[in-house]
Design a protein around this motif. Structure first.
Motif, mmCIF file in Angstrom:
data_model
loop_
_atom_site.group_PDB
_atom_site.id
_atom_site.type_symbol
_atom_site.label_atom_id
_atom_site.label_comp_id
_atom_site.label_asym_id
_atom_site.label_seq_id
_atom_site.Cartn_x
_atom_site.Cartn_y
_atom_site.Cartn_z
ATOM 1 N N LEU A 162 56.405 129.270 86.245
ATOM 2 C CA LEU A 162 55.552 129.572 87.384
ATOM 3 C C LEU A 162 55.123 131.027 87.367
ATOM 4 O O LEU A 162 55.931 131.926 87.101
ATOM 5 C CB LEU A 162 56.266 129.258 88.705
ATOM 6 C CG LEU A 162 56.249 127.764 89.073
ATOM 7 C CD1 LEU A 162 57.437 127.056 88.440
ATOM 8 C CD2 LEU A 162 56.248 127.571 90.575
ATOM 9 N N TYR A 163 53.849 131.238 87.672
ATOM 10 C CA TYR A 163 53.235 132.564 87.689
ATOM 11 C C TYR A 163 52.475 132.709 88.994
ATOM 12 O O TYR A 163 51.836 131.766 89.472
ATOM 13 C CB TYR A 163 52.291 132.731 86.497
ATOM 14 C CG TYR A 163 52.984 132.620 85.170
ATOM 15 C CD1 TYR A 163 53.407 133.754 84.490
ATOM 16 C CD2 TYR A 163 53.253 131.380 84.606
ATOM 17 C CE1 TYR A 163 54.071 133.658 83.272
ATOM 18 C CE2 TYR A 163 53.916 131.271 83.395
ATOM 19 C CZ TYR A 163 54.327 132.406 82.734
ATOM 20 O OH TYR A 163 54.993 132.301 81.541
ATOM 21 N N ILE B 91 51.460 131.335 97.698
ATOM 22 C CA ILE B 91 50.191 130.804 98.183
ATOM 23 C C ILE B 91 49.321 130.350 97.021
ATOM 24 O O ILE B 91 48.667 129.318 97.069
ATOM 25 C CB ILE B 91 49.462 131.865 99.033
ATOM 26 C CG1 ILE B 91 50.281 132.177 100.291
ATOM 27 C CG2 ILE B 91 48.061 131.395 99.408
ATOM 28 C CD1 ILE B 91 49.706 133.281 101.142
ATOM 29 N N GLU B 92 49.288 131.124 95.956
ATOM 30 C CA GLU B 92 48.502 130.776 94.780
ATOM 31 C C GLU B 92 49.387 130.940 93.558
ATOM 32 O O GLU B 92 49.826 132.037 93.252
ATOM 33 C CB GLU B 92 47.268 131.661 94.669
ATOM 34 C CG GLU B 92 46.318 131.251 93.554
ATOM 35 C CD GLU B 92 45.054 132.079 93.534
ATOM 36 O OE1 GLU B 92 44.185 131.800 92.685
ATOM 37 O OE2 GLU B 92 44.940 133.001 94.358
ATOM 38 N N GLN B 93 49.662 129.827 92.878
ATOM 39 C CA GLN B 93 50.544 129.851 91.720
ATOM 40 C C GLN B 93 49.936 129.047 90.571
ATOM 41 O O GLN B 93 49.247 128.052 90.795
ATOM 42 C CB GLN B 93 51.918 129.261 92.057
ATOM 43 C CG GLN B 93 52.788 130.132 92.945
ATOM 44 C CD GLN B 93 54.089 129.434 93.310
ATOM 45 O OE1 GLN B 93 54.087 128.307 93.771
ATOM 46 N NE2 GLN B 93 55.204 130.108 93.107
ATOM 47 N N ILE B 94 50.211 129.500 89.369
ATOM 48 C CA ILE B 94 49.892 128.726 88.177
ATOM 49 C C ILE B 94 51.192 128.073 87.715
ATOM 50 O O ILE B 94 52.203 128.753 87.536
ATOM 51 C CB ILE B 94 49.324 129.616 87.064
ATOM 52 C CG1 ILE B 94 47.987 130.238 87.507
ATOM 53 C CG2 ILE B 94 49.124 128.813 85.786
ATOM 54 C CD1 ILE B 94 47.458 131.273 86.542
ATOM 55 N N VAL B 95 51.167 126.770 87.563
ATOM 56 C CA VAL B 95 52.360 126.023 87.159
ATOM 57 C C VAL B 95 52.118 125.413 85.785
ATOM 58 O O VAL B 95 51.145 124.687 85.578
ATOM 59 C CB VAL B 95 52.684 124.908 88.173
ATOM 60 C CG1 VAL B 95 53.965 124.190 87.767
ATOM 61 C CG2 VAL B 95 52.801 125.467 89.572
ATOM 62 N N GLY C 52 48.468 123.637 86.031
ATOM 63 C CA GLY C 52 47.792 123.395 87.299
ATOM 64 C C GLY C 52 47.712 124.648 88.140
ATOM 65 O O GLY C 52 48.474 125.598 87.958
ATOM 66 N N GLY C 53 46.769 124.653 89.081
ATOM 67 C CA GLY C 53 46.673 125.730 90.054
ATOM 68 C C GLY C 53 45.760 126.868 89.661
ATOM 69 O O GLY C 53 45.647 127.850 90.392
#
Length: 383
Positions: free
Chosen positions: A137-138, A145-149, A194-195
């Motif tokens: 996770l980033y 609130i806003e994450q790249i998975v 995703g994200g």
């Protein structure tokens, strides 16, 4: 109640995606609790995770830095590891994902090119004996609130959408510029990202920067959830005895409450001990069908300086608990759990209480009785 998969699928549907969802991925990303209590008596259990206040932002130094906060004791090297540049290839890790036909059990996929402001938050290994499930996770600091998975899962399904060819590999891409989903197969595993908010060019650059490392090449050791959590304390809540289990890395923590009938847990929360208390790690309840009582409970984390945590409930009662950490891990962090039994008013049902927040305020106190911090309505005030 919707299943965990239903809830995350609904979220992804709103992002214009149609993907197969791992329930453990949803437990982490959506912060909803994995419900696995099986009680033989005619009683209902409800557990849910609630948003935790974001604390200190991580610092990026020449890439993605691993800053040791919250007592996490698994940071690699000196806590300032950065992600590698995209390598040329060959048999030595890290290798570009485009040069890999399969992934060994101890290998992970990580990005080397992140959108501006994004940095590594944590890795999680939710694999079982029969199934691989890894997540990276980033996000922006400690924000959820806003994450790249980035998820790697054996036996997963590809998302539906357009084909994007990156370095000779085909990715399936769905969604608009906001909330893009990309997936591809590598051997028996499916990689899903995703994200992301990205144009085609930005997404192509991100995917071209993916590399394969072993678990020693991760910025921080992965959180293990749920079978490998460490016992950190035992608490009496009403007539119940809860064992709290936890794991953490890079300042992020997953916890679970365990009783004789099973367990309920989820992750993840970022905790900085200088905040003294992290409230609402999860909330739960137990009640008998048609009964007149409603047992509600909550748990969280606290600093080593916190001698007691008080919780005010909606019925006017206050409970107090001494935080614990019975393990030899996370020396700066303590864990706590407490609850109360609410007498139902005429015409009131337990189901009604199960759908509302029963905690009014949470306070942390030092050994001398001084107030250290207060959490109320999602706002943390440190004295």
């Amino acid at each position: 109640m919707n299943t965990l998969e239903d809830q995350l699928t609904n979220v992804l549907d709103r992002r214009g995606a149609d993907v197969d969802v791992d329930d453990r991925l949803e437990a982490i990303v959506e912060r909803t609790n994995v419900i696995r209590f099986e009680v033989s008596r005619p009683r209902r259990w409800n557990r849910r995770l609630l948003p935790a206040a974001a604390a200190v932002a991580l610092l990026a130094v020449g890439g993605v830095a691993v800053t040791q906060l919250g007592g996490g004791d698994e940071a690699r090297d000196d806590g300032t590891a950065t992600q590698p540049d995209v390598p040329e290839g060959g048999d030595v890790l890290p290798r570009p994902l485009s040069a890999v036909d399969s992934l060994a059990v101890d290998e992970w996929v990580i990005p080397t090119r992140l959108p501006d402001g994004f940095e590594f938050q944590y890795a999680a290994d939710t694999s079982t004996v029969d199934e691989r499930s890894q997540m990276m996770l980033y996000g922006i600091g400690a924000s959820q609130i806003e994450q790249i998975v980035l998820n790697v899962r054996s036996g997963g399904k590809l998302s539906t959408g357009d084909v994007l060819v990156v370095d000779g590999s085909e990715w399936t891409v769905s969604g608009g510029v906001v909330g893009r989903i990309a997936s591809r197969s590598v051997g028996d595993a499916v990689i899903t990202i995703g994200g992301m908010t990205a144009t085609d060019a930005e997404l192509t650059d991100f995917l071209a920067g993916l590399v394969v490392v072993d678990d020693g090449g991760l910025p921080s050791a992965p959180i293990l959830f749920i079978e490998s959590l460490t016992d950190v304390g035992v608490f009496e809540v009403g007539e119940r005895e809860f064992t709290v289990k936890a794991d953490g890395s890079n300042g992020w923590f997953c916890t679970a409450l365990v009783i004789d009938e099973g367990w309920g847990g989820g992750c993840a929360s970022f905790f900085d001990p200088s905040d003294h208390v992290e409230a609402f790690q999860s909330a739960g309840s137990e009640y008998a069908e048609g009964g007149s009582e409603f047992l509600t409970n909550t748990d969280g984390m606290a600093s080593a300086a916190t001698a007691s945590v008080e919780v005010d409930w909606i019925d006017g009662t206050t409970t107090s608990v001494a935080p614990q950490n019975t393990s030899d891990r996370f020396p700066d962090v303590r864990f706590w759990a407490t609850g109360t039994t609410i007498e139902l008013e005429p015409g009131q049902t337990a189901e009604q209480l199960a759908d509302i927040e029963t905690v009014v305020e949470v306070r942390a106190y030092g050994a001398d009785g001084s107030l250290l911090a207060t959490s109320r309505d999602g706002t943390l005030t440190v004295e």
